[in-house]
Design an enzyme around this catalytic site. Structure first.
Site, PDB file in Angstrom:
ATOM      1  N   LYS A 145      -4.949  -4.958   0.165  1.00 43.46           N
ATOM      2  CA  LYS A 145      -4.325  -4.769   1.506  1.00 43.46           C
ATOM      3  C   LYS A 145      -3.531  -5.748   1.914  1.00 43.46           C
ATOM      4  O   LYS A 145      -3.564  -6.963   1.357  1.00 43.46           O
ATOM      5  CB  LYS A 145      -5.457  -4.374   2.210  1.00 43.46           C
ATOM      6  CG  LYS A 145      -6.014  -2.960   2.178  1.00 43.46           C
ATOM      7  CD  LYS A 145      -6.756  -2.431   3.317  1.00 43.46           C
ATOM      8  CE  LYS A 145      -7.110  -0.938   3.123  1.00 43.46           C
ATOM      9  NZ  LYS A 145      -7.823  -0.424   4.273  1.00 43.46           N
ATOM     10  N   ARG A 149     -14.409   0.508  -2.009  1.00 41.95           N
ATOM     11  CA  ARG A 149     -13.156   1.389  -2.159  1.00 41.95           C
ATOM     12  C   ARG A 149     -12.009   0.364  -2.957  1.00 41.95           C
ATOM     13  O   ARG A 149     -11.399  -0.321  -2.230  1.00 41.95           O
ATOM     14  CB  ARG A 149     -12.764   2.180  -1.094  1.00 41.95           C
ATOM     15  CG  ARG A 149     -11.394   3.154  -1.352  1.00 41.95           C
ATOM     16  CD  ARG A 149     -11.158   3.856  -0.160  1.00 41.95           C
ATOM     17  NE  ARG A 149     -10.338   4.791  -0.292  1.00 41.95           N
ATOM     18  CZ  ARG A 149      -9.068   4.585  -0.220  1.00 41.95           C
ATOM     19  NH1 ARG A 149      -8.452   3.376  -0.213  1.00 41.95           N
ATOM     20  NH2 ARG A 149      -8.284   5.772  -0.418  1.00 41.95           N
TER      21      ARG A 149
END
Length: 315
Positions: A244, A278
């Site tokens: 991210k 995840r």
């Protein structure tokens, strides 16, 4: 195994405060998890042409199915299948989202007993995904559509409730929080109460603080540092930190150079009590998770040989 001069493994989490979950034993589809003693690795398969990480690499059906099967072969416990990215953009018709997601769910279910989640905020997509073989609905909009909880309640599926503030696929510029972790936790507890009121049993709910979702890098880093405040609430916590922007901005790395930073953030979250991660890079993530479990005393080493024989061996 009992060895001379070797103390037994410490209690789970020794040295790192670990959460006391109200419902640690979870039956999710055909898989049973004890989140007091294990961490589940969730792989990511996005059947979208514009996902932030793979940029459409798994948009073709065959590519998506092969990526899902490869993730399971690499040790993933769980595969998350999405047809719509979180990022702002035009609304995708439900029929098109189903056409993207359902064939992958069906193909993977035919080949594996792994946990399959559909990443969607649309109740109808969730309903059809469960019918196709999914056992989790992963809603990154925090029940923007409460009917989605009713769909889950009418099944045996698990619901992931994620913190985010914007309406689906809309901009949320310059997010502000007076106390980001307190506000994230309060939001999630209110949405858990909503889901329970709509019929979802507490033992089928997972929460996710939503790293980067309507949050800037400083806010995502603070959530990571203070994640123990969220895991202390008693619900299994899922974290989606893989590749991210808060990682890229923290270490000045482009998206294809964020694997090591992602693994570091993931391990930090596990040490703070996260129990589902995840991740895109499955092989590296599985190895890092298993090592972290061993450090925490959640699992025994795979085998013991080093310096236990007649001769010391230096590798």
């Amino acid at each position: 195994m009992s060895l001379p001069g070797v103390r037994p493994a410490p209690p789970a989490g020794s040295g790192f405060p670990q959460p006391t979950l109200r419902h640690p034993l979870r039956q999710i589809g055909d898989r049973r998890f004890d989140f007091s003693r294990q961490v589940a690795v969730m792989a990511v398969v996005n059947r979208t042409p514009d996902s932030f990480y793979d940029r459409g690499a798994t948009f073709a059906l065959e590519s998506a199915v092969q990526a899902a099967l490869a993730a399971v072969a690499a040790g993933a416990d769980w595969v998350d299948i999405g047809g719509v990215p979180f990022s702002p953009g035009p609304e995708l018709p439900v029929e098109e989202e189903c056409a993207r997601v359902l064939p992958v769910v069906q193909a993977l279910r035919a080949a594996s007993d792994c946990v399959i989640s559909v990443d969607t905020f649309q109740p109808e997509v969730a309903r059809r995904g469960i019918a196709a073989g999914a056992t989790v609905v992963n809603d990154t909009t925090g029940l923007h559509h409460p009917e989605l909880a009713e769909v889950v309640a009418d099944s045996d599926a698990t619901l992931v409730i994620t913190h985010s503030l914007a309406s689906p696929r809309t901009q949320y510029p310059r997010p502000h929080y007076d106390d980001v972790m307190t506000e994230v936790a309060d939001f999630l507890l209110r949405r858990v109460d909503l889901a329970i009121s709509l019929g979802v049993p507490e033992e089928r709910i997972v929460i996710d603080p939503g790293h980067d979702l309507n949050k800037n890098t400083l806010q995502s880093l603070e959530i990571t540092r203070r994640l123990g405040e969220l895991t202390a609430l008693g619900h299994p916590v899922l974290v989606a930190v893989s590749n991210k922007d808060f990682i890229g901005e923290s270490i000045n790395a482009q998206r294809e150079e964020r694997v090591e930073g992602s693994l570091a953030a993931m391990v930090a979250c596990i040490l703070a009590g996260a129990r589902i991660v995840r991740m895109h890079n499955v092989t590296q993530s599985v190895a890092s998770v298993r090592m972290t479990e061993a450090i925490l005393g959640l699992r025994a080493p795979h085998h013991l040989k080093h310096n236990l024989g007649e001769f010391n061996v230096h590798d």
